[in-house]
Design a protein around this motif. Sequence first.
Motif, PDB file in Angstrom:
ATOM      1  N   LEU A 298      80.579 -63.863  58.180  1.00  0.00           N
ATOM      2  CA  LEU A 298      81.406 -64.771  57.378  1.00  0.00           C
ATOM      3  C   LEU A 298      81.034 -64.638  56.103  1.00  0.00           C
ATOM      4  O   LEU A 298      81.788 -64.577  54.973  1.00  0.00           O
ATOM      5  CB  LEU A 298      80.927 -66.313  57.769  1.00  0.00           C
ATOM      6  N   GLU A 299      79.678 -64.232  55.599  1.00  0.00           N
ATOM      7  CA  GLU A 299      79.121 -64.171  54.343  1.00  0.00           C
ATOM      8  C   GLU A 299      79.869 -62.958  53.699  1.00  0.00           C
ATOM      9  O   GLU A 299      80.334 -62.692  52.685  1.00  0.00           O
ATOM     10  CB  GLU A 299      77.948 -64.127  54.166  1.00  0.00           C
ATOM     11  N   GLU A 300      79.914 -61.892  54.645  1.00  0.00           N
ATOM     12  CA  GLU A 300      80.453 -60.594  54.267  1.00  0.00           C
ATOM     13  C   GLU A 300      82.041 -60.514  54.091  1.00  0.00           C
ATOM     14  O   GLU A 300      82.663 -59.981  53.210  1.00  0.00           O
ATOM     15  CB  GLU A 300      80.226 -59.543  55.448  1.00  0.00           C
ATOM     16  N   GLU A 301      82.623 -61.230  54.814  1.00  0.00           N
ATOM     17  CA  GLU A 301      84.199 -61.691  54.858  1.00  0.00           C
ATOM     18  C   GLU A 301      84.385 -62.413  53.254  1.00  0.00           C
ATOM     19  O   GLU A 301      85.356 -61.841  52.637  1.00  0.00           O
ATOM     20  CB  GLU A 301      84.485 -62.609  55.866  1.00  0.00           C
ATOM     21  N   LEU A 302      83.716 -63.447  52.861  1.00  0.00           N
ATOM     22  CA  LEU A 302      83.926 -64.055  51.667  1.00  0.00           C
ATOM     23  C   LEU A 302      83.325 -63.454  50.698  1.00  0.00           C
ATOM     24  O   LEU A 302      83.793 -63.527  49.397  1.00  0.00           O
ATOM     25  CB  LEU A 302      83.382 -65.525  51.764  1.00  0.00           C
ATOM     26  N   GLY A 303      82.475 -62.444  50.505  1.00  0.00           N
ATOM     27  CA  GLY A 303      81.649 -61.712  49.545  1.00  0.00           C
ATOM     28  C   GLY A 303      80.750 -62.331  48.762  1.00  0.00           C
ATOM     29  O   GLY A 303      80.583 -62.056  47.708  1.00  0.00           O
ATOM     30  N   VAL A 304      79.874 -63.526  49.585  1.00  0.00           N
ATOM     31  CA  VAL A 304      79.183 -64.456  49.000  1.00  0.00           C
ATOM     32  C   VAL A 304      78.060 -64.813  49.985  1.00  0.00           C
ATOM     33  O   VAL A 304      78.251 -64.667  50.972  1.00  0.00           O
ATOM     34  CB  VAL A 304      79.670 -65.793  48.353  1.00  0.00           C
ATOM     35  N   LEU A 305      77.031 -65.191  49.357  1.00  0.00           N
ATOM     36  CA  LEU A 305      75.982 -65.716  50.029  1.00  0.00           C
ATOM     37  C   LEU A 305      76.104 -67.459  50.239  1.00  0.00           C
ATOM     38  O   LEU A 305      76.530 -67.995  49.379  1.00  0.00           O
ATOM     39  CB  LEU A 305      74.244 -65.617  49.365  1.00  0.00           C
ATOM     40  N   LEU A 306      75.913 -67.500  51.599  1.00  0.00           N
ATOM     41  CA  LEU A 306      76.240 -69.269  51.693  1.00  0.00           C
ATOM     42  C   LEU A 306      75.021 -70.182  51.818  1.00  0.00           C
ATOM     43  O   LEU A 306      75.121 -71.318  51.562  1.00  0.00           O
ATOM     44  CB  LEU A 306      77.114 -69.328  53.059  1.00  0.00           C
ATOM     45  N   PHE A 307      73.870 -69.292  52.305  1.00  0.00           N
ATOM     46  CA  PHE A 307      72.615 -70.121  52.072  1.00  0.00           C
ATOM     47  C   PHE A 307      71.452 -69.273  51.301  1.00  0.00           C
ATOM     48  O   PHE A 307      71.657 -68.065  51.269  1.00  0.00           O
ATOM     49  CB  PHE A 307      72.089 -70.085  53.593  1.00  0.00           C
ATOM     50  N   THR A 308      70.678 -70.064  50.655  1.00  0.00           N
ATOM     51  CA  THR A 308      69.518 -69.383  50.101  1.00  0.00           C
ATOM     52  C   THR A 308      68.408 -69.301  51.339  1.00  0.00           C
ATOM     53  O   THR A 308      67.918 -70.412  51.988  1.00  0.00           O
ATOM     54  CB  THR A 308      68.803 -70.166  49.054  1.00  0.00           C
TER      55      THR A 308
ATOM     56  N   LEU B  38      67.151 -74.071  55.251  1.00  0.00           N
ATOM     57  CA  LEU B  38      68.021 -73.383  54.591  1.00  0.00           C
ATOM     58  C   LEU B  38      68.620 -74.073  53.728  1.00  0.00           C
ATOM     59  O   LEU B  38      69.078 -75.407  54.238  1.00  0.00           O
ATOM     60  CB  LEU B  38      69.367 -72.965  55.806  1.00  0.00           C
ATOM     61  N   LYS B  39      68.918 -73.910  52.644  1.00  0.00           N
ATOM     62  CA  LYS B  39      69.704 -74.665  51.572  1.00  0.00           C
ATOM     63  C   LYS B  39      71.184 -73.794  51.199  1.00  0.00           C
ATOM     64  O   LYS B  39      71.245 -72.642  51.190  1.00  0.00           O
ATOM     65  CB  LYS B  39      68.831 -74.656  50.373  1.00  0.00           C
ATOM     66  N   LEU B  40      72.117 -74.589  51.039  1.00  0.00           N
ATOM     67  CA  LEU B  40      73.386 -74.248  50.543  1.00  0.00           C
ATOM     68  C   LEU B  40      73.324 -73.735  49.090  1.00  0.00           C
ATOM     69  O   LEU B  40      72.837 -74.528  48.286  1.00  0.00           O
ATOM     70  CB  LEU B  40      74.564 -75.163  50.981  1.00  0.00           C
ATOM     71  N   THR B  41      74.165 -72.511  49.046  1.00  0.00           N
ATOM     72  CA  THR B  41      74.508 -72.136  47.787  1.00  0.00           C
ATOM     73  C   THR B  41      75.584 -72.910  47.143  1.00  0.00           C
ATOM     74  O   THR B  41      75.869 -73.724  47.885  1.00  0.00           O
ATOM     75  CB  THR B  41      74.728 -70.631  47.625  1.00  0.00           C
ATOM     76  N   GLU B  42      75.919 -72.528  45.761  1.00  0.00           N
ATOM     77  CA  GLU B  42      77.011 -73.222  45.156  1.00  0.00           C
ATOM     78  C   GLU B  42      78.211 -73.056  45.925  1.00  0.00           C
ATOM     79  O   GLU B  42      79.240 -73.892  46.240  1.00  0.00           O
ATOM     80  CB  GLU B  42      77.315 -72.902  43.786  1.00  0.00           C
ATOM     81  N   GLU B  43      78.673 -71.902  46.471  1.00  0.00           N
ATOM     82  CA  GLU B  43      79.613 -71.476  47.244  1.00  0.00           C
ATOM     83  C   GLU B  43      79.425 -72.215  48.627  1.00  0.00           C
ATOM     84  O   GLU B  43      80.605 -72.227  49.296  1.00  0.00           O
ATOM     85  CB  GLU B  43      79.551 -69.905  47.515  1.00  0.00           C
TER      86      GLU B  43
END
Length: 304
Positions: A39-49, A56-61
Amino acid sequence: MEIRVLRYFEAIARLQNVTRAATELHVAQPSLSVAIKKLEEELGVLLFTRVRNQPLKLTEEGHLLLKRSKRIFSEIERVEQEIADRQKLRSGHLRIGLPQMYGYTEFPHILKLFHQTYPGIRISVIQNSASTIRSHFEEGQLNLAIIDERRIHKKWPRLSLERQEMVVSCAHDHPLAQKESIKDNELEYLPLILMDDSFLQRNIIDKRCEQAGFRPNVIIESNYIPMIVQATLDGLGVSTLLREVVEQTPNLHAMSLVPKEYCHFHLCWLDEDSLSQAEHAFIRFVSDFKNKLKLEKQSITTLA
């Protein structure tokens, strides 16, 4: 992006732990981790730190996706509930077309009983001339319509409703009020209050007058039934109405045509597969209603 993966994401974000999320979802932990990574690869962002031995903490995205995901889940639940309600007839929409005159007699009572049985179904009644209702019906703007048998195609599925007599009506103090019937040639010099030629009753009276060798003397032409009724009560002329309309109107007198003229109404539909649950329910309801009336009449006849 799959709904299933979004639910995986929501569980991890809520529990802040892949292992606990896997347990709750009954999914193998490696499969869950792989799904989130894709999912992260599909969106091109990290979703968790990801910090070792830390929740696990959510990133802004990740926060943005969680917010949107909850909205998506809410809409899905709403759709599922609406579909379930429709299947159980707790909601829905019944849309039916019918000639104006028919709406003044038995039909409102049928609608009342149907609403009492299915209070969650919204009802829209479209009243117009018989020709307009038939056009809307054939063009697919209406799935259900009440139509006189003269305008029904023989292949249309239908449910017979009732036969009503078309009569000439006048005020109780009119010179003709002592008559129980009237011949076509007696209409020649009478001032007539009629609907326009898009209405079946107007077509019928025009044809009868033509066969009798004269043109009707129409002094008022209106498609608004209350206006026709009031103008008749005021003595401006005579009109053609259904007998039940006349009998329900104080100070209005009915005269049968010679020979008598009847309108036989049917509830029609074109494609059974295109009918909604509410429309199917209405057809069943009307059928049961008519059968009940028939049994009651038979019982009264037997007792008599």
